[in-house]
Scaffold this motif. Sequence first.
Motif, PDB file in Angstrom:
ATOM      1  N   UNK A 222       9.477  -0.520   0.887  1.00  0.00           N
ATOM      2  CA  UNK A 222       9.841  -1.554   0.561  1.00  0.00           C
ATOM      3  C   UNK A 222       9.505  -1.451  -1.671  1.00  0.00           C
ATOM      4  N   UNK A 223       9.139  -1.041  -1.860  1.00  0.00           N
ATOM      5  CA  UNK A 223       9.273  -1.540  -3.591  1.00  0.00           C
ATOM      6  C   UNK A 223       9.157   0.150  -3.847  1.00  0.00           C
ATOM      7  N   UNK A 224      10.982   0.469  -3.613  1.00  0.00           N
ATOM      8  CA  UNK A 224      11.271   1.513  -4.084  1.00  0.00           C
ATOM      9  C   UNK A 224      11.709   1.527  -5.694  1.00  0.00           C
ATOM     10  N   UNK A 225      11.419   0.727  -6.733  1.00  0.00           N
ATOM     11  CA  UNK A 225      11.661   1.220  -7.883  1.00  0.00           C
ATOM     12  C   UNK A 225      10.306   0.920  -8.685  1.00  0.00           C
ATOM     13  N   UNK A 226       9.177   0.422  -7.813  1.00  0.00           N
ATOM     14  CA  UNK A 226       8.187   0.612  -8.976  1.00  0.00           C
ATOM     15  C   UNK A 226       7.466   1.775  -7.838  1.00  0.00           C
ATOM     16  N   UNK A 227       7.647   2.374  -6.779  1.00  0.00           N
ATOM     17  CA  UNK A 227       7.460   3.790  -6.550  1.00  0.00           C
ATOM     18  C   UNK A 227       7.593   4.915  -7.925  1.00  0.00           C
ATOM     19  N   UNK A 228       8.878   4.752  -7.624  1.00  0.00           N
ATOM     20  CA  UNK A 228       9.490   5.915  -8.520  1.00  0.00           C
ATOM     21  C   UNK A 228       8.634   5.825 -10.205  1.00  0.00           C
TER      22      UNK A 228
ATOM     23  N   UNK B 184      14.958   8.459  -2.643  1.00  0.00           N
ATOM     24  CA  UNK B 184      15.923   9.443  -3.388  1.00  0.00           C
ATOM     25  C   UNK B 184      15.076  10.394  -4.354  1.00  0.00           C
ATOM     26  N   UNK B 185      14.602   9.659  -6.019  1.00  0.00           N
ATOM     27  CA  UNK B 185      13.830  10.207  -7.234  1.00  0.00           C
ATOM     28  C   UNK B 185      12.729  11.010  -6.658  1.00  0.00           C
ATOM     29  N   UNK B 186      11.977  10.666  -5.133  1.00  0.00           N
ATOM     30  CA  UNK B 186      10.737  11.539  -5.373  1.00  0.00           C
ATOM     31  C   UNK B 186      11.198  12.147  -4.732  1.00  0.00           C
ATOM     32  N   UNK B 187      11.828  12.328  -3.754  1.00  0.00           N
ATOM     33  CA  UNK B 187      12.286  13.492  -2.709  1.00  0.00           C
ATOM     34  C   UNK B 187      13.060  14.799  -4.090  1.00  0.00           C
ATOM     35  N   UNK B 188      13.708  13.420  -4.905  1.00  0.00           N
ATOM     36  CA  UNK B 188      14.305  15.389  -5.503  1.00  0.00           C
ATOM     37  C   UNK B 188      13.429  15.869  -6.610  1.00  0.00           C
ATOM     38  N   UNK B 189      12.193  14.958  -7.014  1.00  0.00           N
ATOM     39  CA  UNK B 189      10.776  15.850  -8.108  1.00  0.00           C
ATOM     40  C   UNK B 189      10.136  15.848  -6.825  1.00  0.00           C
ATOM     41  N   UNK B 190      10.318  15.849  -6.169  1.00  0.00           N
ATOM     42  CA  UNK B 190       9.355  16.822  -5.112  1.00  0.00           C
ATOM     43  C   UNK B 190       9.835  18.574  -5.017  1.00  0.00           C
ATOM     44  N   UNK B 191      10.464  18.460  -5.306  1.00  0.00           N
ATOM     45  CA  UNK B 191      11.415  20.035  -4.625  1.00  0.00           C
ATOM     46  C   UNK B 191      10.534  21.556  -5.713  1.00  0.00           C
TER      47      UNK B 191
END
Length: 648
Positions: free
Chosen positions: A80-86, A117-124
């Motif tokens: 619900x807060x993807x912008x802050x989650x980044x 999306x950005x957290x998934x990319x950072x997880x790799x």
Amino acid sequence: MSDAKYFQRGKIHELRTELNSEKKDKQHTKKKTVLKKIVANMTMGNDMSALFPDVINCMQIPVLEIKKMVYLYFINYSRTKPDIAVMAIPTFMKDADDHNPLIRALAIRTMGYINVDKIIDALVDPLRRCLRDKDPYVRKTSAMAVAKLYMHDHELVESEGFVDLLRDMLADQNPTVVANAVAALTEISERSNTITLKLNTTVANKLAAALNECTEWGQTYILEALMSYVPQDMGDAEILAERIAPRLQHANSSVVLTAVKVIMYLMNYMTKEEDITNLCRKLSPPLVTLLSNGHEVQYVALRNILLIIQRRPEVLRNDIKVFFCKYNDPIYVKLAKLEIMFRLASVSNVDQVLSELKEYATEVDVDFVRKSVRSIGRLAVKIESTADRCIAALLELIQTKVNYVVQEAIVVIKDIFRKYPNQYESIIGTLCENLDNLDEPEAKAAMIWIIGQYADRIENSDVLLDDFLFTFLEEPVEVQLSLLTATVKLFIKRPTAGQELIPKVLKWATEDVDNPDLRDRGYIYWRLLSTDPATAKTVVLSDKPRISTESDNMEPALLDELLLHISSLSSIYHKSPQTFIPNSKIRRLTHSTVLNRKYPGQQQQQPNLLDSDIENLASGSLGIEANPYNLDVVNIGENYVGDLLLDL
């Protein structure tokens, strides 16, 4: 109980103030308390998303307990807060390189849960490192994170080579890591159209060796994965089955049932009957032990047992007493036990089974009594030597005058008449005494069939049928079809007695009903009777195949599939997974040089033979006999019949 105080509705501004307090708190005790309140409110369903920025600031605190609560909060509200989650990505990356393996694993697990999306990319990158981490706890957590990542972005997982890394982990020294890698690969293969888990003999043996050191759920994962192994040489299946057999003694019912599934699967690739027989003996005790668990586990075991004994009837053949019903069994367990009792019944134990069924038929539970009465009738059809005793038992039950017992008995007696013609017709008089008790369609249809089939032996058969015909148009289709056929039989056997009934029944069936089956049958009978009564006699009164309980068996193809799904919902529903799980993969036995398709105990399934005289039109040659009837009798409605045939 000490944490119950935290489960009180808290105000957002008060919690924020406490969380951001600058008072000295070297041990971070106050922040722990506030975070516990926030998590408690979140658990109760209160919206705590307004505190998202404040909670993220606590991620920097190097205390494992605090990180666990922050990450739990983060998982709940990040979507619900993807912008802050980044904003938390730098902290995640730092924690993924922490010296503490618990924190590394916690960071990877949390990032795997978050579909941003950005957290998934950072997880790799950190995930690739952690899959090769020196600590087994981090490796096993990372393996499961790959499966979660596949749910979010399957293309990313495939392009980054994570599936290959998981396959390499099957050779890991730590059995827990192996189990999690297997679980991840199994999950991915179930969801993918291109990735399939296939094990060779070497890997399968390594997985079997890891069973002894795994947790109970790890053993379940590994056993499930062994279903992907296809033996190619003689002896491979036998060796693997022997290595799995000790799992049958496990305390966890899931491990036991999954082991049973794998062994049943491997039997398809065994060539020696002696080996199969020995394994069947080993399957009996663990299945019996499962019935000492709670009622829910008992039911799951019973539904799976019902599948197993259809393929391997020698399993549990000598343990029928285990399935006798107890007074405190719930109804769903009793009904499942009844079905297994019937299937395990044989000449050697039929006396015990019949005695139990007679006792069950006097219980108070209506569904249980119905099933018990029906089982007595099925027992007579299955085992010829016990038919006399079953008939005697059914007559005793009819004398009780209990409505639903009488109706159920009449239904199964009809089947007994079909199985043993001209043997038990002496009891028809007793059945006719209970016509007033019939109010269920199946029982009515059965009694009408008996009256029509033996119309020449029942003196007042025309009167009895006329009573049923009084409500012809209001009856269900099942009863109407039986009345139509029985009236035609009466007319052929006793033309004078049936001449008043046949015109009105045919008229109702062809003009006043909407059901196409009933209408078509009426047209066929009318045309037969009006053109060639001799042919009508040959068709309607032709000998029918004797019924058999083999028609109760499951279709072989469906049984094959369900045996590959033992210990799953599919084996409880007795339905293919595709019927209730969209896009689920179909399991089939894979071809191999040692695949044995000849299953002992499996017989050719017979068609379900119903009382449908129309089927006899194509059952053989229809010889034309001399017309034994006076044509004047047949021509009762000659003009009407002529008009009807012109319309046809």
